[in-house]
Design a protein around this motif. Structure first.
Motif, PDB file in Angstrom:
ATOM      1  N   LYS A 215     -14.046 -12.635  -3.834  1.00  0.00           N
ATOM      2  CA  LYS A 215     -14.294 -12.965  -2.597  1.00  0.00           C
ATOM      3  C   LYS A 215     -13.098 -13.715  -1.942  1.00  0.00           C
ATOM      4  O   LYS A 215     -13.036 -13.982  -0.745  1.00  0.00           O
ATOM      5  CB  LYS A 215     -15.671 -13.533  -2.152  1.00  0.00           C
ATOM      6  CG  LYS A 215     -16.826 -12.747  -2.201  1.00  0.00           C
ATOM      7  CD  LYS A 215     -17.778 -13.171  -1.397  1.00  0.00           C
ATOM      8  CE  LYS A 215     -18.613 -14.306  -2.432  1.00  0.00           C
ATOM      9  NZ  LYS A 215     -19.844 -14.887  -1.892  1.00  0.00           N
ATOM     10  N   LEU A 216     -12.107 -14.256  -2.669  1.00  0.00           N
ATOM     11  CA  LEU A 216     -11.193 -15.248  -2.126  1.00  0.00           C
ATOM     12  C   LEU A 216     -10.141 -14.431  -1.309  1.00  0.00           C
ATOM     13  O   LEU A 216      -9.453 -13.501  -1.659  1.00  0.00           O
ATOM     14  CB  LEU A 216     -10.318 -15.944  -3.635  1.00  0.00           C
ATOM     15  CG  LEU A 216      -9.459 -17.151  -3.223  1.00  0.00           C
ATOM     16  CD1 LEU A 216     -10.528 -18.312  -3.031  1.00  0.00           C
ATOM     17  CD2 LEU A 216      -8.777 -17.192  -4.376  1.00  0.00           C
ATOM     18  N   SER A 217      -9.868 -15.146  -0.347  1.00  0.00           N
ATOM     19  CA  SER A 217      -8.762 -14.550   0.584  1.00  0.00           C
ATOM     20  C   SER A 217      -7.635 -15.199   0.930  1.00  0.00           C
ATOM     21  O   SER A 217      -7.756 -16.619   0.763  1.00  0.00           O
ATOM     22  CB  SER A 217      -9.521 -14.221   1.958  1.00  0.00           C
ATOM     23  OG  SER A 217      -9.978 -15.165   2.611  1.00  0.00           O
ATOM     24  N   THR A 218      -6.863 -14.852   1.544  1.00  0.00           N
ATOM     25  CA  THR A 218      -5.422 -15.740   1.949  1.00  0.00           C
ATOM     26  C   THR A 218      -5.802 -16.667   3.238  1.00  0.00           C
ATOM     27  O   THR A 218      -5.552 -17.890   3.137  1.00  0.00           O
ATOM     28  CB  THR A 218      -4.336 -14.784   2.449  1.00  0.00           C
ATOM     29  OG1 THR A 218      -4.185 -13.735   1.620  1.00  0.00           O
ATOM     30  CG2 THR A 218      -3.190 -15.760   2.526  1.00  0.00           C
ATOM     31  N   ALA A 219      -6.801 -16.191   3.850  1.00  0.00           N
ATOM     32  CA  ALA A 219      -7.453 -17.042   5.057  1.00  0.00           C
ATOM     33  C   ALA A 219      -7.825 -18.424   4.444  1.00  0.00           C
ATOM     34  O   ALA A 219      -8.076 -19.527   4.971  1.00  0.00           O
ATOM     35  CB  ALA A 219      -8.263 -16.176   6.207  1.00  0.00           C
ATOM     36  N   MET A 220      -8.770 -18.229   3.393  1.00  0.00           N
ATOM     37  CA  MET A 220      -9.458 -19.276   2.844  1.00  0.00           C
ATOM     38  C   MET A 220      -8.658 -20.127   2.187  1.00  0.00           C
ATOM     39  O   MET A 220      -8.843 -21.426   2.384  1.00  0.00           O
ATOM     40  CB  MET A 220     -10.394 -18.466   1.627  1.00  0.00           C
ATOM     41  CG  MET A 220     -11.750 -18.250   2.075  1.00  0.00           C
ATOM     42  SD  MET A 220     -12.751 -17.412   0.850  1.00  0.00           S
ATOM     43  CE  MET A 220     -13.971 -16.445   1.540  1.00  0.00           C
ATOM     44  N   VAL A 221      -7.694 -19.673   1.506  1.00  0.00           N
ATOM     45  CA  VAL A 221      -6.545 -20.676   0.988  1.00  0.00           C
ATOM     46  C   VAL A 221      -5.906 -21.482   1.867  1.00  0.00           C
ATOM     47  O   VAL A 221      -5.666 -22.781   1.859  1.00  0.00           O
ATOM     48  CB  VAL A 221      -5.571 -19.798   0.142  1.00  0.00           C
ATOM     49  CG1 VAL A 221      -4.603 -20.939  -0.635  1.00  0.00           C
ATOM     50  CG2 VAL A 221      -6.123 -19.096  -0.877  1.00  0.00           C
ATOM     51  N   THR A 222      -5.545 -20.902   3.140  1.00  0.00           N
ATOM     52  CA  THR A 222      -5.083 -21.483   4.095  1.00  0.00           C
ATOM     53  C   THR A 222      -6.038 -22.454   4.608  1.00  0.00           C
ATOM     54  O   THR A 222      -5.477 -23.703   4.849  1.00  0.00           O
ATOM     55  CB  THR A 222      -4.723 -20.465   5.473  1.00  0.00           C
ATOM     56  OG1 THR A 222      -4.025 -19.491   4.907  1.00  0.00           O
ATOM     57  CG2 THR A 222      -3.954 -21.185   6.405  1.00  0.00           C
ATOM     58  N   GLN A 223      -7.194 -22.328   4.826  1.00  0.00           N
ATOM     59  CA  GLN A 223      -8.213 -23.193   5.517  1.00  0.00           C
ATOM     60  C   GLN A 223      -8.203 -24.388   4.455  1.00  0.00           C
ATOM     61  O   GLN A 223      -8.323 -25.739   4.805  1.00  0.00           O
ATOM     62  CB  GLN A 223      -9.590 -22.379   5.602  1.00  0.00           C
ATOM     63  CG  GLN A 223     -10.583 -23.214   6.248  1.00  0.00           C
ATOM     64  CD  GLN A 223     -12.018 -22.416   6.043  1.00  0.00           C
ATOM     65  OE1 GLN A 223     -12.083 -21.353   5.913  1.00  0.00           O
ATOM     66  NE2 GLN A 223     -13.052 -23.266   5.938  1.00  0.00           N
ATOM     67  N   ALA A 224      -8.252 -24.007   3.055  1.00  0.00           N
ATOM     68  CA  ALA A 224      -8.484 -25.024   2.081  1.00  0.00           C
ATOM     69  C   ALA A 224      -7.194 -26.251   2.030  1.00  0.00           C
ATOM     70  O   ALA A 224      -7.413 -27.345   1.954  1.00  0.00           O
ATOM     71  CB  ALA A 224      -8.659 -24.591   0.711  1.00  0.00           C
ATOM     72  N   ALA A 225      -5.895 -25.513   2.237  1.00  0.00           N
ATOM     73  CA  ALA A 225      -4.644 -26.189   2.217  1.00  0.00           C
ATOM     74  C   ALA A 225      -4.643 -27.218   3.366  1.00  0.00           C
ATOM     75  O   ALA A 225      -4.390 -28.156   3.233  1.00  0.00           O
ATOM     76  CB  ALA A 225      -3.623 -25.087   2.187  1.00  0.00           C
ATOM     77  N   LYS A 226      -5.161 -26.720   4.558  1.00  0.00           N
ATOM     78  CA  LYS A 226      -5.317 -27.231   5.769  1.00  0.00           C
ATOM     79  C   LYS A 226      -6.259 -28.653   5.650  1.00  0.00           C
ATOM     80  O   LYS A 226      -6.047 -29.723   6.346  1.00  0.00           O
ATOM     81  CB  LYS A 226      -5.554 -26.538   7.043  1.00  0.00           C
ATOM     82  CG  LYS A 226      -4.360 -25.649   7.471  1.00  0.00           C
ATOM     83  CD  LYS A 226      -4.826 -24.951   8.655  1.00  0.00           C
ATOM     84  CE  LYS A 226      -3.419 -24.097   9.193  1.00  0.00           C
ATOM     85  NZ  LYS A 226      -3.664 -23.194   9.983  1.00  0.00           N
ATOM     86  N   ALA A 227      -7.360 -28.418   4.935  1.00  0.00           N
ATOM     87  CA  ALA A 227      -8.196 -29.589   4.479  1.00  0.00           C
ATOM     88  C   ALA A 227      -7.722 -30.541   3.104  1.00  0.00           C
ATOM     89  O   ALA A 227      -8.307 -31.327   3.101  1.00  0.00           O
ATOM     90  CB  ALA A 227      -9.614 -28.907   4.278  1.00  0.00           C
ATOM     91  N   GLY A 228      -6.389 -30.175   2.808  1.00  0.00           N
ATOM     92  CA  GLY A 228      -5.872 -31.097   1.969  1.00  0.00           C
ATOM     93  C   GLY A 228      -6.180 -30.878   0.436  1.00  0.00           C
ATOM     94  O   GLY A 228      -5.807 -31.564  -0.461  1.00  0.00           O
TER      95      GLY A 228
END
Ligand code: ZN
Length: 325
Positions: A215-228
């Motif tokens: 289920k992992l998407s690039t958008a999720m990685v972006t979101q997680a990265a922005k949250a630190g």
């Protein structure tokens, strides 16, 4: 008065058609699903239908242009291969448009024409040596040299995403190994995230997908990265490193002043990528060549392809205009 241009932008999911002017202004536009799975002939029929829907007065239209992904012979008007449009191989697109509509027709590569748009109306205004890179599910680009779109022998130039950066790296969709695209585009970021989680790395991403890594998407990685999240941030640094290397190669080969980065990944994750690609440029480029080189975000958003077609058709019509002596 013939002051209108019809622009078509064909993507894997949407066909977009606009009526606009040589100054980049869009007057009207319409979109339809591409439905690429129904075959390329049906896609072309849908393009023709969409144009007919939006243009009611051909007496005002001076030309029509189409931007498509893939390899195109822009002078002969043939689409050799379009990865998102199955079956479209060696397709005489320009001739088909010409037979359907009563005005001159032209075709171009979508990323090339986006480069032209950013150069003329966006982030690259006034700069004669510019490279545009679009970073999303793939990495495409276009080169402006001496103020003009550089096409190469057949019009294939500007495939900045398919420069080899890892001779023993993963296989790219294009058939080559270790291309920038397969190392740093959106799917690469998601793929690397899955690999790191498989290998047991701790990350907030694991709970975001309930441990179902498919289920992992690039958008999720972006979101997680922005949250630190440290892993997610590292993955963007990694992608930024390769994009930076790609830029170093281009600086060394072309002596480019300005890099304009567009596409979903570059725009949404700009703050995550920028320090890493800039650091790579600083570390790897020859100091004298690095000096003065700038990397900025694209300005034209979603309409960039359509705006590029408007500029391109205006240019091509000017080339074919009878000279007044
Ligand atoms: Zn490739």
């Amino acid at each position: 008065m013939r002051d209108r241009i019809v622009a078509i932008d064909v993507g894997g999911t949407r066909i977009r058609v606009a009526v606009g002017q040589a100054d980049g202004r869009i007057i009207a536009q319409k979109a339809r699903a591409t439905q690429a799975s129904q075959g390329h002939e049906r896609v072309v029929d849908r393009i023709v239908e969409t144009v007919r829907d939006i243009v009611d007065d051909w007496s005002r239209v001076q030309g029509i242009g189409l931007a498509a992904p893939g390899t195109l012979d822009v002078r002969k008007g043939i689409v050799f291969e379009a990865p998102n449009l199955p079956g479209m191989i060696d397709y005489p697109m320009q001739a088909r448009l010409q037979s359907e509509f009563p005005v001159p027709a032209f075709i171009g590569n979508d990323a090339n024409l986006a480069a032209l748009a950013e150069h003329r109306f966006g982030a690259g205004r006034g700069v004669d040596h510019m490279v545009y890179m679009t970073i999303s599910t793939g990495i495409g680009g276009g080169i402006i040299a001496d103020g003009k779109l550089f096409l190469g022998w057949r019009g294939f130039a500007g495939e900045v995403g398919h420069q080899t950066l890892e001779a023993h790296g993963p296989r790219c969709n294009c058939g080559n190994i270790g291309c920038l695209e397969v190392l740093a585009a959106g799917p690469a970021i998601a793929r690397n995230a899955r690999a790191a989680l498989h290998a047991g790395r701790e990350s907030a991403l694991r709970s975001m997908v309930d441990d179902n890594l498919d289920k992992l998407s690039t958008a999720m990685v972006t979101q997680a990265a922005k949250a630190g999240d440290p892993l997610a941030r590292e993955l963007f640094e990694h992608a930024g490193y390769y994009i930076g290397l790609g830029i170093v190669n281009l600086v060394h080969i072309l002596d480019t002043e300005l890099f304009v980065l567009g596409g979903g990944v570059a725009i949404n994750a700009w703050d995550l990528l920028y320090p890493s690609l800039l650091g790579t440029l600083d570390r790897h480029a020859m100091p004298s060549m690095r000096k003065g080189v700038r990397i900025v975000q694209a300005q034209l958003g979603d309409d960039v392809g359509l705006i590029g077609v408007l500029a391109y058709v205006a240019d091509r019509l000017k080339e074919t205009e009878p000279r007044v002596s």
